[in-house]
Design a protein around this motif. Structure first.
Motif, PDB file in Angstrom:
ATOM      1  N   GLY A   1       0.751  -1.319   0.239  1.00 32.27           N
ATOM      2  CA  GLY A   1      -0.089  -0.016   0.120  1.00 32.27           C
ATOM      3  C   GLY A   1       0.756   1.185  -0.169  1.00 32.27           C
ATOM      4  N   VAL A   2       1.944   1.309   0.670  1.00 27.64           N
ATOM      5  CA  VAL A   2       2.812   2.393   0.946  1.00 27.64           C
ATOM      6  C   VAL A   2       3.561   2.656  -0.419  1.00 27.64           C
ATOM      7  CG1 VAL A   2       4.847   3.372   1.902  1.00 27.64           C
ATOM      8  CG2 VAL A   2       3.118   2.117   3.272  1.00 27.64           C
ATOM      9  N   ILE A   3       4.123   1.494  -1.005  1.00 29.67           N
ATOM     10  CA  ILE A   3       4.874   1.648  -2.211  1.00 29.67           C
ATOM     11  C   ILE A   3       3.891   2.031  -3.343  1.00 29.67           C
ATOM     12  CG2 ILE A   3       6.102   0.410  -4.183  1.00 29.67           C
ATOM     13  CD1 ILE A   3       7.062  -1.338  -1.569  1.00 29.67           C
ATOM     14  N   ARG A   4       2.554   1.557  -3.392  1.00 28.33           N
ATOM     15  CA  ARG A   4       1.691   1.925  -4.494  1.00 28.33           C
ATOM     16  C   ARG A   4       1.534   3.512  -4.454  1.00 28.33           C
ATOM     17  NH1 ARG A   4      -3.554   2.821  -3.782  1.00 28.33           N
ATOM     18  NH2 ARG A   4      -5.023   3.011  -5.449  1.00 28.33           N
ATOM     19  N   GLN A   5       1.134   4.051  -3.202  1.00 28.39           N
ATOM     20  CA  GLN A   5       0.924   5.412  -3.064  1.00 28.39           C
ATOM     21  C   GLN A   5       2.210   6.184  -3.353  1.00 28.39           C
ATOM     22  OE1 GLN A   5      -2.074   6.350  -2.580  1.00 28.39           O
ATOM     23  NE2 GLN A   5      -1.342   8.596  -3.086  1.00 28.39           N
ATOM     24  N   PHE A   6       3.537   5.757  -3.129  1.00 27.36           N
ATOM     25  CA  PHE A   6       4.577   6.446  -3.424  1.00 27.36           C
ATOM     26  C   PHE A   6       4.752   6.606  -5.060  1.00 27.36           C
ATOM     27  CE2 PHE A   6       9.198   6.367  -4.304  1.00 27.36           C
ATOM     28  CZ  PHE A   6       9.623   7.527  -3.395  1.00 27.36           C
ATOM     29  N   ILE A   7       4.469   5.338  -5.599  1.00 23.53           N
ATOM     30  CA  ILE A   7       4.544   5.463  -7.160  1.00 23.53           C
ATOM     31  C   ILE A   7       3.657   6.341  -7.593  1.00 23.53           C
ATOM     32  CG2 ILE A   7       4.259   3.992  -9.310  1.00 23.53           C
ATOM     33  CD1 ILE A   7       5.462   1.655  -7.672  1.00 23.53           C
ATOM     34  N   LEU A   8       2.329   6.177  -7.289  1.00 24.64           N
ATOM     35  CA  LEU A   8       1.284   6.966  -7.624  1.00 24.64           C
ATOM     36  C   LEU A   8       1.493   8.498  -7.593  1.00 24.64           C
ATOM     37  CD1 LEU A   8      -2.164   5.607  -6.574  1.00 24.64           C
ATOM     38  CD2 LEU A   8      -1.206   5.579  -8.797  1.00 24.64           C
ATOM     39  N   ASN A   9       2.127   8.980  -6.376  1.00 27.66           N
ATOM     40  CA  ASN A   9       2.665  10.388  -6.376  1.00 27.66           C
ATOM     41  C   ASN A   9       3.740  10.683  -7.172  1.00 27.66           C
ATOM     42  OD1 ASN A   9       0.949  10.638  -4.050  1.00 27.66           O
ATOM     43  ND2 ASN A   9       2.253  10.601  -2.477  1.00 27.66           N
ATOM     44  N   ARG A  10       4.808   9.686  -7.415  1.00 33.46           N
ATOM     45  CA  ARG A  10       5.779  10.240  -8.368  1.00 33.46           C
ATOM     46  C   ARG A  10       5.112  10.303  -9.887  1.00 33.46           C
ATOM     47  NH1 ARG A  10      10.475   6.072  -9.169  1.00 33.46           N
ATOM     48  NH2 ARG A  10       8.883   5.498 -10.292  1.00 33.46           N
ATOM     49  N   ASN A  11       4.528   9.478 -10.080  1.00 35.04           N
ATOM     50  CA  ASN A  11       3.894   9.891 -11.581  1.00 35.04           C
ATOM     51  C   ASN A  11       3.141  10.934 -11.542  1.00 35.04           C
ATOM     52  OD1 ASN A  11       4.854   7.090 -12.051  1.00 35.04           O
ATOM     53  ND2 ASN A  11       2.863   6.119 -12.260  1.00 35.04           N
ATOM     54  N   LYS A  12       2.447  11.426 -10.646  1.00 32.98           N
ATOM     55  CA  LYS A  12       1.684  12.560 -10.409  1.00 32.98           C
ATOM     56  C   LYS A  12       2.633  13.770 -10.919  1.00 32.98           C
ATOM     57  CE  LYS A  12      -1.633  12.208  -7.455  1.00 32.98           C
ATOM     58  NZ  LYS A  12      -1.896  12.462  -6.038  1.00 32.98           N
ATOM     59  N   THR A  13       3.772  13.679  -9.950  1.00 30.82           N
ATOM     60  CA  THR A  13       4.536  14.752 -10.310  1.00 30.82           C
ATOM     61  C   THR A  13       5.271  14.937 -11.469  1.00 30.82           C
ATOM     62  OG1 THR A  13       6.351  13.593  -8.839  1.00 30.82           O
ATOM     63  CG2 THR A  13       5.033  15.380  -7.758  1.00 30.82           C
ATOM     64  N   GLU A  14       5.537  13.743 -12.165  1.00 29.53           N
ATOM     65  CA  GLU A  14       6.144  13.670 -13.414  1.00 29.53           C
ATOM     66  C   GLU A  14       5.414  14.215 -14.696  1.00 29.53           C
ATOM     67  OE1 GLU A  14       7.429   9.780 -14.278  1.00 29.53           O
ATOM     68  OE2 GLU A  14       9.153   9.850 -12.808  1.00 29.53           O
ATOM     69  N   VAL A  15       4.047  13.873 -14.358  1.00 34.54           N
ATOM     70  CA  VAL A  15       3.210  14.377 -15.396  1.00 34.54           C
ATOM     71  C   VAL A  15       3.046  16.119 -15.382  1.00 34.54           C
ATOM     72  CG1 VAL A  15       0.528  14.606 -15.863  1.00 34.54           C
ATOM     73  CG2 VAL A  15       1.568  12.412 -15.241  1.00 34.54           C
ATOM     74  N   LYS A  16       3.005  16.597 -14.126  1.00 29.64           N
ATOM     75  CA  LYS A  16       3.051  17.870 -13.996  1.00 29.64           C
ATOM     76  C   LYS A  16       4.506  18.673 -14.544  1.00 29.64           C
ATOM     77  CE  LYS A  16       0.404  18.574  -9.631  1.00 29.64           C
ATOM     78  NZ  LYS A  16       0.564  18.657  -8.208  1.00 29.64           N
ATOM     79  N   GLU A  17       5.562  17.912 -14.312  1.00 35.77           N
ATOM     80  CA  GLU A  17       6.568  18.672 -14.992  1.00 35.77           C
ATOM     81  C   GLU A  17       6.702  18.246 -16.614  1.00 35.77           C
ATOM     82  OE1 GLU A  17       9.698  16.145 -13.088  1.00 35.77           O
ATOM     83  OE2 GLU A  17       9.332  17.203 -11.020  1.00 35.77           O
TER      84      GLU A  17
END
Lengths: 176, 186
Positions: B170-186
């Motif tokens: 669960g923790v890793i899943r959220q971590f990856i989701l967050n990272r993907n989100k920031t990548e999209v923003k950039e």
């Protein structure tokens, strides 16, 4: 101090048995060996009894051990001790959950815990099925299963019917 | 509907009385008593409490009762619920302790044991069916279910370890989701 010993042993079980139900059994056998409050044979019988008496196995055995060692007061202490860790831990977790219910990591953990819990439960179900497997058992399972397709009945209906059929099968077998 | 402590006690006393054949039956019984008959909680909440109860130390039936009791009426609700749930078990054993051994050796009682064991299996199956729809939502959760199921059934890995792995997932899943989100923003 028998009361203090009962408290410590059963508090220990409540605190360290993960996965519930049958996870407590190794601890209970350990107590049989070290404390002699009950014998291993008595424990085996108790586990069988626990499957028809109300309540979880851990509570049943705690009450029984307390009662055989020091009467009603002993059984009150042993029973209360086995659920006390749960009471403390679950209340703390409930408070924390309320505080962090909007946290995305907490949400993600619960998102993963739900199917994991479902998987554990399914494994327990399959294990129980394999342990009790017999043709008559399978037949009874299918009858109750078909009953449940049309309409979901009260749990008491299933337990009542299966108890009566178990009794009938015993009577038929013993008269043959 | 007003949920007085007395009412909470009454319901949990009934749940405790119906708790035959090990703690897991509590799930279908709670679905019937708390969700279908009274609407005190919903299936989603029960599913969450069940998952958490399996993750925490202690008897699952006890953990589950305390979670629901706390939800209904905070700490007093939790204490009332666990008291009501345990009381039938306690009374039964104290009253029968002296004759327990003779009782088990009665053959016809073993016939009843056997039947109830099958009834309990059906109840557990029905409970899984209902929890399934609340916990398995798409491919990812299905794989979590399937892997835990196989590891528990075939490899006999302890539930505690599987639960810890699920929490990490669960923790890793959220971590990856967050990272993907920031990548999209950039």
């Amino acid at each position: 101090m028998i009361y203090l010993q009962l408290f410590l042993e059963f508090f220990h079980i409540g605190l360290f048995s993960f996965g519930g139900g049958y996870a407590t059994i190794p601890f209970l056998y350990h107590i049989a060996e070290t404390r002699h409050w009950y014998t291993a044979k008595q424990l085996t019988d108790m586990i069988a009894v626990a499957s028809i008496t109300p309540g979880p196995v851990g509570v049943n055995v705690a009450t029984f051990a307390g009662f055989t060692t020091s009467g009603v007061l002993g059984s009150v202490i042993a029973t209360a001790s086995v659920v006390l860790p749960s009471l403390i831990i679950v209340i703390i977790v409930s408070i924390l959950l309320k505080q962090f219910e909007d946290n995305e990591y907490v949400k993600s953990i619960i998102y993963c815990l739900k199917p994991a819990g479902c998987g554990l439960l399914a494994a327990v179900g399959v294990n129980m099925f394999l342990n009790e497997f017999s043709l008559i058992g399978l037949g009874l399972f299918i009858i109750l299963f078909v009953m449940s397709i049309k309409k979901k009945h009260d749990p008491l209906v299933y337990l009542g019917i299966s108890a009566i059929i178990g009794l009938i099968i015993y009577l038929v077998n013993s008269n043959m | 509907m007003e949920k007085s402590l007395y009412e909470i006690f009454k319901v949990f006393f009934k749940i405790g009385t119906l708790l035959l054949g090990g703690g897991y039956v509590i799930l279908p019984i709670m679905q019937s008593e708390l969700i279908e008959k009274r609407g005190w909680i919903d299936n989603d909440e029960l599913c969450e409490y069940m998952a958490l109860s399996q993750s925490l130390p202690g008897l699952i039936a006890a953990n589950l009762s305390i979670f629901v009791g706390y939800k209904l009426k905070r700490t007093m609700g939790a204490i009332t619920a666990i008291f009501g749930m345990v009381l039938p078990a306690f009374l039964f054993i104290v009253v029968l302790a002296k004759i327990l051994e003779e009782l088990i050796n009665l053959r016809f009682i073993q016939g009843i044991f056997w039947g109830v064991g099958i009834g309990v299996l059906v109840l557990i199956y029905l409970a899984i069916k209902e929890i399934w729809s609340k916990s398995i939502k798409g491919r990812f959760t299905f794989w979590v279910f399937f892997i835990v199921f196989l590891c528990s059934l075939c490899l006999k890995i302890s539930p505690a370890i599987l639960i810890i792995l699920a929490i990490l997932t669960g923790v890793i899943r959220q971590f990856i989701l967050n990272r993907n989100k920031t990548e999209v923003k950039e």
